[in-house]
Design a protein around this motif. Sequence first.
Motif, PDB file in Angstrom:
ATOM      1  N   ILE A 181     -26.862  10.258 -25.235  1.00  0.00           N
ATOM      2  CA  ILE A 181     -27.080  10.342 -23.791  1.00  0.00           C
ATOM      3  C   ILE A 181     -25.738  10.292 -23.056  1.00  0.00           C
ATOM      4  CG2 ILE A 181     -28.052   9.149 -21.787  1.00  0.00           C
ATOM      5  CD1 ILE A 181     -30.347   8.236 -23.621  1.00  0.00           C
TER       6      ILE A 181
ATOM      7  N   TYR B 129     -24.089  13.378 -20.937  1.00  0.00           N
ATOM      8  CA  TYR B 129     -23.806  13.139 -19.515  1.00  0.00           C
ATOM      9  C   TYR B 129     -22.371  13.528 -19.184  1.00  0.00           C
ATOM     10  CZ  TYR B 129     -22.665  10.472 -15.330  1.00  0.00           C
ATOM     11  OH  TYR B 129     -22.217  10.100 -14.093  1.00  0.00           O
TER      12      TYR B 129
ATOM     13  N   GLU C  90     -30.598  12.386 -12.439  1.00  0.00           N
ATOM     14  CA  GLU C  90     -31.410  12.573 -13.644  1.00  0.00           C
ATOM     15  C   GLU C  90     -31.128  11.492 -14.680  1.00  0.00           C
ATOM     16  OE1 GLU C  90     -30.560  16.577 -14.800  1.00  0.00           O
ATOM     17  OE2 GLU C  90     -31.931  17.412 -13.310  1.00  0.00           O
ATOM     18  N   LEU C  91     -29.873  11.087 -14.811  1.00  0.00           N
ATOM     19  CA  LEU C  91     -29.531  10.021 -15.740  1.00  0.00           C
ATOM     20  C   LEU C  91     -30.161   8.705 -15.291  1.00  0.00           C
ATOM     21  CD1 LEU C  91     -27.898   9.036 -18.236  1.00  0.00           C
ATOM     22  CD2 LEU C  91     -26.075   8.490 -16.625  1.00  0.00           C
TER      23      LEU C  91
ATOM     24  N   ILE D 157     -20.211   5.631 -21.743  1.00  0.00           N
ATOM     25  CA  ILE D 157     -19.792   6.664 -20.795  1.00  0.00           C
ATOM     26  C   ILE D 157     -18.316   6.500 -20.474  1.00  0.00           C
ATOM     27  CG2 ILE D 157     -20.035   7.441 -18.403  1.00  0.00           C
ATOM     28  CD1 ILE D 157     -23.079   6.971 -18.720  1.00  0.00           C
TER      29      ILE D 157
ATOM     30  N   LYS E   6     -26.294  12.731 -12.052  1.00  0.00           N
ATOM     31  CA  LYS E   6     -26.365  11.273 -11.950  1.00  0.00           C
ATOM     32  C   LYS E   6     -27.789  10.817 -11.642  1.00  0.00           C
ATOM     33  CE  LYS E   6     -21.639  10.261 -10.615  1.00  0.00           C
ATOM     34  NZ  LYS E   6     -20.758   9.684  -9.596  1.00  0.00           N
TER      35      LYS E   6
END
Length: 52
Positions: free
Chosen positions: A5, A9, A26-27, A46, A24
């Motif tokens: 993920i 991203y 959607e995350l 991230i 952002k």
Amino acid sequence: MLDKIAYDYVRAIREHGANIAKIKYELAKLVKKYSEEDKEKLRELIQKWLTR
């Protein structure tokens, strides 16, 4: 799972012409059901991918 993920991203926001606000959003929607501990791990991943 969290690693994928985070990688997806970072790859998505680095694309030319990417709609960062949409990505952002959607995350955030995707990880809403995750625990706080998992969210913290995702933030760390991230950051790791952004610094590479």
